[in-house]
Design an enzyme around this catalytic site. Structure first.
Site, short mmCIF file in Angstrom:
data_model
loop_
_atom_site.label_atom_id
_atom_site.label_comp_id
_atom_site.label_asym_id
_atom_site.label_seq_id
_atom_site.Cartn_x
_atom_site.Cartn_y
_atom_site.Cartn_z
N GLU A 60 27.41 46.00 35.87
CA GLU A 60 28.68 45.89 35.16
C GLU A 60 28.58 44.78 34.11
OE1 GLU A 60 31.28 44.87 38.66
OE2 GLU A 60 31.87 43.26 37.32
N CYS A 87 30.57 47.15 41.55
CA CYS A 87 29.41 46.62 42.27
C CYS A 87 28.52 47.69 42.88
CB CYS A 87 29.88 45.67 43.37
SG CYS A 87 30.65 44.18 42.74
N HIS A 118 27.62 45.82 51.23
CA HIS A 118 27.93 45.07 50.00
C HIS A 118 28.52 43.72 50.39
CE1 HIS A 118 29.15 43.83 46.13
NE2 HIS A 118 30.44 43.90 46.40
#
Lengths: 349, 129
Positions: A80, A112, A234
């Site tokens: 990103e 993400c 994550h």
């Protein structure tokens, strides 16, 4: 079977401690460290960005796998923080590693989980026998607005995976993606810093997608938490992946090898890919690994990997992720950090 | 730097692509049309190794406008394994601890930007090992 034939990571050498950021804004570092379960984070040097870190991770993966870069037929970079709004990151990466001109190239974006998107697509391109080797990279030099909670975690790092069918070091047994339209974190066009919906980023966003994705892929494969050697989720902070893992029945021992956030922060698109790289650095042949990414907006990609005997030879040639995290590092104070990240307005900027 | 010039130099800036004279074996970096040793015009294309030794260096404290945000920084001459010497910025280091003879590795970095809206110029820099 299709899987990862080589992998590598890149972690910048600069760090800033939570204490230095908290002191700048008048917050209690102890409370923040306890709340986020983060000690310090990586900071990219002024001459580093998603492209430079992607090149370094990719070069290490090419070397580790002993792969002729001209045989890599796709270069996909998920991030990103692509340096250009219009001009691909992947072409520069492909040129630098020697994969041009006979390669397909694309940049991925999905907050993400852009890195795991690239992994998902490369795996399936190889599985469909459209390509022999395909390179997927998750990399970011993420930005947190000055004074925002994200500033304590937004960091930098990259992980690269070369997918193929010949002698994979980790076979992919299953993939699954889970998503919905959930506006928990965003950055509008031309805005410099992202914004987020505070506590809304937790239960209806991160936990809903990560837990549903993990539960579904385990049901699909008939596996339960105790069957896995490791699980990687994550890591927007140090707490969320631990809580998600425990809800799914994983122990701290299964989670800690891939839990990098407390020491390098949230590397965004590099987060779960770097966690996977750290696990592959130590996993034994036969170990099963569950990896679940999360990208705001929102969605999760799940992967079940099985490590093969070929991993021992391959990983002797790469730098281990934890060795980079604990290796030589340079600590910055907040002023140096603000200069490095372009947060100071000057005539030179 | 003009875009065509940057584009022409991508191979040696990104990949350390050099020419090895097919007649006398002399390595030219960047690539040339004529070997300065034997005047031969045939070269093999090779990529130089990414490891070397710092020969000498200088610290820049008052930098030109494109490098102000990186000052103070070091610029050094690094001899690569093939014997080729490159001029390179030394990055990710404590400039007070640099010493001639230190082992260096070459990394891919941003060199400078043509302003906030122009092309980003990438290339090689050296980092102490």
């Amino acid at each position: 079977m299709t899987g990862i034939v080589s992998y590598a990571s890149y972690v910048p050498r600069y760090r800033i401690k939570v204490e230095d950021i908290a002191a700048q804004w008048g917050f209690d570092a102890t409370v923040i460290k306890k709340g986020l379960f983060v000690q310090e984070k990586s900071v990219p040097a002024p001459d580093q960005d998603t492209i430079t870190m992607s090149v370094e991770a990719a070069r290490r993966a090419v070397f580790g796998g002993g792969i002729d870069p001209e045989t890599i037929q796709a270069v996909y970079v998920g991030s990103e923080s692509h340096p250009y709004a219009v001009k691909p990151t992947g072409t520069t990466v492909a040129e630098a590693i020697g994969a041009t001109p006979d390669a397909h190239c694309a940049d991925f974006e999905f907050a993400c989980k852009a890195g795991s998107e690239a992994m998902f697509v490369t795996l399936n391109m190889v599985e469909a026998q459209q390509m022999s080797y395909a390179l997927a990279i998750g990399a970011d030099t993420s930005q947190g607005a000055p004074g925002d909670a994200l500033e304590y975690t937004a960091s930098a790092g990259a992980a690269a995976f070369i997918m193929g069918k010949e002698q994979p070091v980790a076979e992919c047994l299953e993939t699954y993606s889970h998503m919905s339209d959930t506006p928990d974190f965003w950055r509008r066009e031309h805005e410099f810093y992202p914004q987020h919906a505070g506590r809304f980023t937790g239960e209806p966003a991160y936990f809903k997608h990560v837990l549903n994705c993990a539960n579904f892929i385990m049901k699909k494969t008939g596996l339960q938490a105790s069957d896995f050697g490791y699980a990687v989720f994550h890591q927007p902070n140090g707490k969320f992946p631990l809580r998600a893992g425990k809800k799914l029945g994983f122990t701290e021992d299964q989670l800690k090898q891939g839990l990098l956030c407390p020491y390098i922060g949230n590397t965004y698109s590099g987060s779960s890919p770097l966690g996977l790289a750290a696990v592959l650095d130590v996993a034994k042949p036969g170990d099963l690994i569950l990896m679940v990414s999360y990208g705001s907006g929102a969605g999760s990609d799940g992967f079940v990997w099985r490590v093969t005997k070929d991993i021992e030879k391959m990983r002797k040639k790469i730098l281990y992720t934890w060795d980079q995290i604990h290796g030589e590092k340079f600590y910055l104070d907040y002023g140096q950090y603000a200069k490095f990240r372009g947060k100071i307005r000057s005539n030179a900027s | 730097m003009a875009i065509p010039e940057y584009w022409r130099e991508i191979k040696h800036r990104y990949k350390l692509e050099a020419g090895k004279c097919k007649s006398c074996g002399y390595i030219v970096f960047p690539m040339r049309l004529i070997c300065p040793k034997c005047q031969n015009q045939d070269f093999d294309s090779i990529n130089l190794s990414r490891e070397g030794t710092l020969i000498t260096y200088s610290v820049i404290r008052v930098a030109s406008s494109r490098f102000v945000n990186q000052a103070p920084f070091a610029v050094g001459i690094v001899e690569l394994k093939e014997g080729v010497r490159i001029l390179s910025q030394i990055t990710d280091c404590n400039i007070n601890e640099l010493k001639s003879g230190m082992k260096m590795q070459v990394e891919f970095r941003r060199i400078f930007d043509d302003g906030s809206s122009g092309v980003i110029n990438y290339g090689y820099k050296c980092v102490p090992m």
